[in-house]
Motif scaffolding. Structure first.
Motif, short mmCIF file in Angstrom:
data_model
loop_
_atom_site.label_atom_id
_atom_site.label_comp_id
_atom_site.label_asym_id
_atom_site.label_seq_id
_atom_site.Cartn_x
_atom_site.Cartn_y
_atom_site.Cartn_z
N ALA A 1 57.67 26.73 54.47
CA ALA A 1 57.48 26.15 53.68
C ALA A 1 58.04 25.11 53.30
CB ALA A 1 56.54 25.93 52.83
N LEU A 2 58.65 23.75 53.39
CA LEU A 2 59.59 22.64 53.41
C LEU A 2 59.72 22.04 51.75
CD1 LEU A 2 60.48 21.72 56.14
CD2 LEU A 2 61.41 23.55 55.15
N PRO A 3 59.89 22.10 50.76
CA PRO A 3 58.82 21.65 49.36
C PRO A 3 59.83 20.29 49.52
CG PRO A 3 60.69 23.37 48.70
CD PRO A 3 60.46 23.85 50.10
N ASP A 4 60.82 19.94 49.74
CA ASP A 4 61.75 19.03 49.59
C ASP A 4 62.29 18.10 50.99
OD1 ASP A 4 62.99 16.46 48.49
OD2 ASP A 4 65.34 18.09 48.83
N PRO A 5 60.93 17.68 51.87
CA PRO A 5 61.21 17.58 53.49
C PRO A 5 62.12 15.69 53.77
CG PRO A 5 58.67 17.14 52.59
CD PRO A 5 60.16 17.48 51.33
N GLY A 6 62.01 15.20 52.42
CA GLY A 6 61.58 13.78 52.75
C GLY A 6 61.39 13.53 53.61
N VAL A 7 60.27 13.49 54.11
CA VAL A 7 59.73 12.08 54.51
C VAL A 7 58.52 12.53 54.53
CG1 VAL A 7 61.25 12.29 57.48
CG2 VAL A 7 58.93 14.31 56.76
N GLU A 8 57.76 11.80 54.63
CA GLU A 8 55.93 11.72 54.42
C GLU A 8 55.14 11.95 55.12
OE1 GLU A 8 52.80 9.45 51.58
OE2 GLU A 8 54.50 7.93 52.17
N GLU B 1 49.92 19.92 49.48
CA GLU B 1 50.45 19.55 48.29
C GLU B 1 51.48 19.33 47.62
OE1 GLU B 1 46.76 20.40 45.86
OE2 GLU B 1 47.49 22.26 45.20
N ASP B 2 52.23 20.95 48.14
CA ASP B 2 53.55 20.77 47.21
C ASP B 2 54.21 21.05 48.27
OD1 ASP B 2 52.70 23.34 47.94
OD2 ASP B 2 52.99 24.02 46.32
N ALA B 3 54.46 20.77 49.70
CA ALA B 3 55.97 21.36 50.58
C ALA B 3 54.70 21.13 51.77
CB ALA B 3 56.61 22.94 50.22
N PRO C 1 58.35 41.30 61.31
CA PRO C 1 58.95 39.87 61.37
C PRO C 1 60.40 39.68 62.62
CG PRO C 1 58.77 40.20 59.58
CD PRO C 1 58.01 41.58 60.01
N LYS C 2 60.31 38.97 63.17
CA LYS C 2 61.54 38.39 63.10
C LYS C 2 62.28 36.71 63.13
CE LYS C 2 62.63 41.59 67.84
NZ LYS C 2 62.62 41.14 69.48
N TRP C 3 62.51 36.95 61.92
CA TRP C 3 62.57 35.48 61.06
C TRP C 3 63.36 34.53 61.66
CZ3 TRP C 3 59.29 35.17 57.95
CH2 TRP C 3 58.44 36.72 57.31
N ARG C 4 63.71 34.45 62.99
CA ARG C 4 64.89 33.46 64.04
C ARG C 4 63.74 32.55 64.22
NH1 ARG C 4 66.27 37.30 66.71
NH2 ARG C 4 65.08 37.22 70.00
N ARG C 5 62.58 33.40 64.69
CA ARG C 5 61.51 32.32 64.65
C ARG C 5 60.93 31.52 63.93
NH1 ARG C 5 59.62 34.29 69.85
NH2 ARG C 5 58.10 32.97 69.59
N ALA C 6 61.29 31.65 63.18
CA ALA C 6 60.78 30.57 62.19
C ALA C 6 62.12 29.10 62.16
CB ALA C 6 60.23 31.05 60.82
N ASP C 7 62.83 29.82 62.18
CA ASP C 7 64.25 28.79 62.31
C ASP C 7 63.78 28.52 63.09
OD1 ASP C 7 64.51 30.65 59.33
OD2 ASP C 7 66.10 31.92 60.37
N VAL C 8 63.80 28.75 64.42
CA VAL C 8 63.71 28.04 66.22
C VAL C 8 62.88 26.87 65.10
CG1 VAL C 8 63.23 28.15 68.29
CG2 VAL C 8 64.35 29.77 67.23
N LEU C 9 61.62 27.45 65.01
CA LEU C 9 59.91 26.06 64.90
C LEU C 9 61.09 24.51 63.86
CD1 LEU C 9 57.10 28.35 64.43
CD2 LEU C 9 58.48 27.24 66.45
N VAL C 10 61.57 25.37 62.93
CA VAL C 10 62.37 24.11 61.89
C VAL C 10 63.56 23.36 62.09
CG1 VAL C 10 63.36 24.13 60.03
CG2 VAL C 10 61.79 25.51 59.74
N THR D 1 66.16 23.71 51.72
CA THR D 1 65.50 24.42 50.78
C THR D 1 63.85 24.87 51.35
OG1 THR D 1 65.47 22.08 49.28
CG2 THR D 1 64.09 24.62 48.03
N ARG D 2 64.26 26.09 51.61
CA ARG D 2 63.22 26.63 52.77
C ARG D 2 62.48 27.70 52.13
NH1 ARG D 2 65.61 27.32 58.89
NH2 ARG D 2 66.62 25.15 58.37
#
Ligand SMILES: Cc1cc2nc3c(=O)[nH]c(=O)nc-3n(C[C@H](O)[C@H](O)[C@H](O)COP(=O)(O)OP(=O)(O)OC[C@H]3O[C@@H](n4cnc5c(N)ncnc54)[C@H](O)[C@@H]3O)c2cc1C
Length: 434
Positions: A280-287, A305-307, A323-332, A346-347
């Motif tokens: 979840a990226l609460p401050d993504p800078g894009v709409e 609604e909030d991210a 979990p292998k959290w680096r897989r989440a980071d790769v997606l981002v 922020t994530r």
């Protein structure tokens, strides 16, 4: 009005709580067992879509040939953990066996029977609890780099269309016009008209639970651990804290954990937890106003609604793998291909286990070996979509009302068969292509 029963629902995820609400509406005395924080089951990590057209199974032709590549490239959108590959092979072989075109079609048709009524069921559910705003009725976009990339979805789109889904193909520039945050250099895009998304999957489960509690339901913060039986009848559920809850009916809706619980009753479920991640990226800078999928990257981006949430990955691992959290980071990291202006400093990361059967069909209904249990699990990539529909069907089963659609294809007994891999018929008329 049906005769009031004392009912225990094991699992308070989106499927379990939907069953609980529907059963409560029939006048039953319902208790949900949920050991985890409410709202933080697999749906918390989901793409949040009411994915009406997500009916073509992941088991695509040539599946087994791809396994070596998945073992070698652990960050590919689809992967298989080497350490658990051996243990998963029986499930995986069944999964791959469903890549035969006739089976793919039959599975897609069985899923469509459920997904095509899912939006109406979901809208009725959220209207009933007074929160219609939880659904955003906007189509979903899929993006493709080039002709070859689009072709990977060609057969799935053809089958989905043939079964009644509405998919419009547009250019990448038209997609950029619809969502100016999207990079302008995608060659093609598809608009999936039947889909929509929820404003926040955690809030959805929280609001459903709140309504259930307000109407007199109970949620106990314990696990269902075992059962007491009298022949084919469950007489009580034994909880993790040792208490024994007598029950007229039990609903098994513990997501992936339904498999070990069913085993205690002698019922084999071919069920594994296919892991996925969400950030979840609460401050993504894009709409963004639509959920956008980039199939090549193995993720979707949903404007909760909030991210903004970047969610996806199909990771075959054992039921309780960490979990292998680096897989989440790769997606981002890959999400910048879709939204070049995305801010990711922020994530918050989440992981969910999709309860997957080898034939992608959910497990809904009774087993002939237990008189008073109803199964509600195995929804794979469609649990959020099918929660309300499953709840309605489960209430009909418990009330012995007639059900408009044939639920034989979802029987828990389809996993008990002679070992033949072909499509057969079991004693209840369900199919055996698990
Ligand atoms: C990355 C990702 C993207 C997804 N995107 C979508 C999507 O866009 N649309 C969609 O429809 N679906 C999607 N899904 C799938 C969806 O999230 C799941 O199908 C759904 O959450 C399954 O619901 P469930 O209630 O069966 O299981 P869960 O949500 O996992 O809930 C099961 C609950 O049972 C509880 N439990 C476990 N053991 C016990 C026990 N012994 N006793 C009592 N309770 C127990 C757990 O604590 C949990 O809360 C996605 C999933 C992932 C991971």
């Amino acid at each position: 009005m049906t005769q009031s029963k004392s009912i225990i629902v094991i699992g308070g995820g989106v499927v379990g709580i939907s069953c609980a609400l529907s059963l409560q509406a029939d006048g039953h005395d319902v208790t949900v067992l949920e050991p985890g924080p409410v709202g933080e089951g697999a749906s918390w990590a989901s793409c949040g879509c009411i994915a009406v057209g997500e009916i073509v199974p992941l088991s695509q032709p040539g599946m087994l040939m791809k396994v070596p590549g998945w073992l070698l490239h652990p960050e590919a959108p689809l992967s298989l953990r080497p350490a658990t590959a051996l243990g998963l092979m029986p499930w995986f072989a069944r999964f791959a066996a469903n890549s035969i075109p006739t089976r793919m079609r039959s599975i897609a048709a069985d899923l469509a029977k459920l997904t095509f009524v899912a939006t109406d069921d979901f809208k009725a559910q959220i209207a009933d609890i007074g929160h219609p705003e939880l659904l955003v009725e906007r189509p979903v976009l899929k993006l493709f780099d080039d002709e070859g990339d689009k072709a990977t979805m060609g057969a799935a789109f053809d089958l989905a269309r043939e079964l009644g889904c509405t998919i419009d193909e547009i250019s990448g520039l038209e997609a950029h016009d619809i969502e100016p945050g999207i990079a302008p250099d995608f060659r093609y895009a598809a608009v999936l008209r039947d889909w929509s998304y929820v404003t926040d999957p955690r809030k959805l489960v929280l609001k459903l639970t709140e309504a259930f509690l307000t109407r007199g339901g109970r949620v106990l913060p314990v696990s269902g651990a075992d059962f007491e039986r009298d022949g084919a009848q469950i007489t009580a559920v034994v909880c993790s804290d040792g208490q024994r809850l007598a029950a007229d009916e039990v609903i098994l809706a513990a997501g992936t954990q339904s498999k070990p619980l069913a085993k205690k009753l002698g019922v084999t479920l071919h069920l594994e937890g296919v892991m996925g991640y969400s950030t979840a990226l609460p401050d993504p800078g894009v709409e963004l106003k639509h959920t956008v999928f980039y199939p090549k990257g193995g993720f979707g981006i949903t404007p909760y609604e909030d991210a903004l949430a970047v969610a996806g990955t199909v990771e075959f691992a054992s039921l309780n793998a960490a979990p292998k959290w680096r897989r989440a980071d790769v997606l981002v990291k890959r999400a910048h291909r879709v939204l070049p202006g995305l801010r990711t400093d922020t994530r918050e990361r989440r992981m969910g286990r999709r309860p997957f059967t080898p034939d992608t069909r959910p497990i809904i209904g009774r087993s002939r070996s237990i008189a008073n249990m109803c199964f509600a699990t195995g929804h794979g990539q469609l649990g959020l979509t099918l929660g309300a529909t499953t709840g309605r069907i489960v209430a009909d089963i418990v009330a012995a009302r007639s059900i408009a659609l044939d639920i034989g294809a979802y029987t828990p007994d389809r996993f008990h068969h002679s070992g033949r891999a072909d499509v057969g018929t079991n004693l209840q008329g369900g199919r055996n292509d698990d």
